[in-house]
Write an enzyme that holds these catalytic residues in place. Sequence first.
Site, PDB file in Angstrom:
ATOM      1  CG  HIS A  47      -1.977   1.099   1.155  1.00 29.71           C
ATOM      2  ND1 HIS A  47      -1.701   2.316   1.669  1.00 29.71           N
ATOM      3  CD2 HIS A  47      -3.039   0.911   0.802  1.00 29.71           C
ATOM      4  CE1 HIS A  47      -2.533   3.244   1.383  1.00 29.71           C
ATOM      5  NE2 HIS A  47      -3.706   2.306   0.758  1.00 29.71           N
ATOM      6  CD  GLU A  70      -5.654   2.268  -2.840  1.00 23.99           C
ATOM      7  OE1 GLU A  70      -6.680   2.586  -2.333  1.00 23.99           O
ATOM      8  OE2 GLU A  70      -4.525   2.019  -2.191  1.00 23.99           O
TER       9      GLU A  70
END
Length: 266
Positions: A96, A168
């Site tokens: 992430h 993302e």
Amino acid sequence: MASDKKLIIANWKMNLDMHEASLYLHKLSKMVKVHRDTEVVLAPTSLTLQSLSLQVNLKQFKLAAQNFYWRDSGTYTGEISATQLRGVVQYALVGHSERRHIFNESDKDVRNKVAAAIRNNIRPVLCIGETAWEHANNETKDVIHDQLAGGLANITGEELEKVVIAYEPVWAISAGLGSTPVSVSLDDVKLAFNAVRNQIKHLYGQKASESIQVLYGGSVTGDSVADYLSLPGVNGLLVGWASLNANTFNEILEKAHKSALADKKE
Ligand code: 13P
């Protein structure tokens, strides 16, 4: 193309304590409708994973770890391994942007974690995306290329079938609860998704590039669910702050189900 099933993952980040997480799960499980076309995954903090795993009905929700260390066991104070998460979670986020940028995770760490998840029967959700600076300098495709090549090095075609990719854009990830969502143009999303699938095609061939599940994440709210999911090749969403409230998240799930129904009619 990948299955019509929409994969919706709630990333709670470092929010909700054990009591709040348990109440949330209780509330959401009462109101959620199980649809075969939608897979719902909750990613709470490590602290709450074990108790939620005892509470969760796996027909309704799967669980994901937000992070773990790639070695299976050993002298790594403060870490949790994928081996220890085996049976507790079905998915795990890997790489992430908050791990890459705040905790300096490298592509090598990321690739070791992808491999560790797979060998422990956990589906890795490999997160990739460019920073605001890289976006402004038209480096999105290069970043996607490098992060996929780095994160998937040594992963075989068969192993790739377990992998989910989450794109993302770092600049679109909100600053937290109550912050104004950053809107990302659908053209930007399309460009990035094309780059992802092209790179997978280059690395693993056409079939793999069509069947791999690719998610979008970054300031997703109930208002943007239908737009993102209507784009070809967007198989689901990774949702941050809008998943912290069970009502809001349930609305997102219902909208995802409607998108899956619309896909089927086409
Ligand atoms: P937000 O939905 O809060 O922008 O977070 C996105 C994210 O980082 C999910 O992993």
